[in-house]
Design a protein around this motif. Structure first.
Motif, PDB file in Angstrom:
ATOM      1  N   VAL A 134       0.847  -1.186   0.000  1.00  0.00           N
ATOM      2  CA  VAL A 134       0.000   0.000   0.000  1.00  0.00           C
ATOM      3  C   VAL A 134       0.888   1.244   0.000  1.00  0.00           C
ATOM      4  N   GLU A 135       0.778   2.021  -1.079  1.00  0.00           N
ATOM      5  CA  GLU A 135       1.561   3.251  -1.192  1.00  0.00           C
ATOM      6  C   GLU A 135       0.806   4.440  -0.601  1.00  0.00           C
ATOM      7  N   SER A 136       1.555   5.416  -0.165  1.00  0.00           N
ATOM      8  CA  SER A 136       0.979   6.676   0.303  1.00  0.00           C
ATOM      9  C   SER A 136       2.019   7.773   0.131  1.00  0.00           C
ATOM     10  N   GLY A 137       1.555   9.022   0.235  1.00  0.00           N
ATOM     11  CA  GLY A 137       2.479  10.140   0.197  1.00  0.00           C
ATOM     12  C   GLY A 137       2.495  10.930  -1.098  1.00  0.00           C
ATOM     13  N   SER A 192       5.709   6.388   0.760  1.00  0.00           N
ATOM     14  CA  SER A 192       5.851   5.246   1.650  1.00  0.00           C
ATOM     15  C   SER A 192       5.136   4.053   1.053  1.00  0.00           C
ATOM     16  N   CYS A 193       5.664   2.877   1.321  1.00  0.00           N
ATOM     17  CA  CYS A 193       5.046   1.633   0.859  1.00  0.00           C
ATOM     18  C   CYS A 193       5.036   0.670   2.032  1.00  0.00           C
ATOM     19  N   ALA A 194       3.841   0.398   2.530  1.00  0.00           N
ATOM     20  CA  ALA A 194       3.697  -0.516   3.662  1.00  0.00           C
ATOM     21  C   ALA A 194       3.344  -1.911   3.152  1.00  0.00           C
ATOM     22  N   ALA A 195       4.101  -2.886   3.588  1.00  0.00           N
ATOM     23  CA  ALA A 195       3.882  -4.272   3.174  1.00  0.00           C
ATOM     24  C   ALA A 195       3.125  -5.039   4.248  1.00  0.00           C
ATOM     25  N   ALA A 252      11.862  -3.274  10.229  1.00  0.00           N
ATOM     26  CA  ALA A 252      11.035  -3.436  11.419  1.00  0.00           C
ATOM     27  C   ALA A 252       9.594  -3.003  11.172  1.00  0.00           C
ATOM     28  N   LYS A 253       9.429  -2.022  10.294  1.00  0.00           N
ATOM     29  CA  LYS A 253       8.086  -1.519   9.967  1.00  0.00           C
ATOM     30  C   LYS A 253       7.556  -2.092   8.656  1.00  0.00           C
ATOM     31  N   ASN A 254       8.346  -2.944   8.019  1.00  0.00           N
ATOM     32  CA  ASN A 254       7.948  -3.515   6.714  1.00  0.00           C
ATOM     33  C   ASN A 254       7.562  -2.413   5.732  1.00  0.00           C
ATOM     34  N   ILE A 291       9.191 -13.511  -8.726  1.00  0.00           N
ATOM     35  CA  ILE A 291       7.777 -13.236  -8.538  1.00  0.00           C
ATOM     36  C   ILE A 291       7.652 -11.791  -8.097  1.00  0.00           C
ATOM     37  N   TYR A 292       6.761 -11.054  -8.761  1.00  0.00           N
ATOM     38  CA  TYR A 292       6.606  -9.629  -8.494  1.00  0.00           C
ATOM     39  C   TYR A 292       5.251  -9.340  -7.854  1.00  0.00           C
ATOM     40  N   TYR A 293       5.273  -8.438  -6.896  1.00  0.00           N
ATOM     41  CA  TYR A 293       4.051  -7.944  -6.269  1.00  0.00           C
ATOM     42  C   TYR A 293       4.003  -6.431  -6.473  1.00  0.00           C
ATOM     43  N   TRP A 294       2.786  -5.929  -6.652  1.00  0.00           N
ATOM     44  CA  TRP A 294       2.611  -4.498  -6.941  1.00  0.00           C
ATOM     45  C   TRP A 294       1.594  -3.865  -6.022  1.00  0.00           C
TER      46      TRP A 294
END
Length: 119
Positions: free
Chosen positions: A5-8, A21-24, A74-76, A106-109
């Motif tokens: 999930v991207e933000s910013g 930011s990209c939270a996994a 630590a925050k992924n 393998i790619y994740y988006w």
């Protein structure tokens, strides 16, 4: 599987800065690499920056010296600090996770976040 999930993103004037930011959804420690891509209207998606698990970075020539990719295991979360933004940086920015697979990666988006650089 991993969700990203991207933000910013947002609207910024030329010369300004943004931090994406990209939270996994799971640990990124085991990923081969994390990266940011972008796609401008009527253009192909292109690599902006990539950071390997061994902390090796790779940047597109057009952003070298202006953008910095980093990660917080630590925050992924993966970050893209963008400075001295130009109108040509306008695009949808996508977070990417690359995992070793057989026979290929393998790619994740993520879903993407819009960055618009305009006065």
């Amino acid at each position: 599987q991993v969700q990203l999930v991207e933000s910013g993103g947002g609207l910024v004037q030329p010369g300004g800065s943004l931090r994406l930011s990209c939270a996994a959804s799971r640990s990124i420690f085991s990923m081969y690499a994390m990266g940011w891509y972008r796609q401008a209207p009527e253009k192909q998606r292109e690599l902006v920056a990539e950071l390997s698990s061994g902390s090796i970075t790779n940047y597109a020539d057009s952003v070298k010296g202006r953008f910095t990719i980093s990660r917080d295991n630590a925050k992924n979360t993966v970050y893209l600090q963008m400075n001295s933004l130009k109108p040509e940086d306008t695009a949808v920015y996508y977070c990417n996770a690359k995992r070793v697979g057989v026979p290929d990666f393998i790619y994740y988006w993520g879903q993407g976040t819009q960055v618009t650089v305009s006065s």
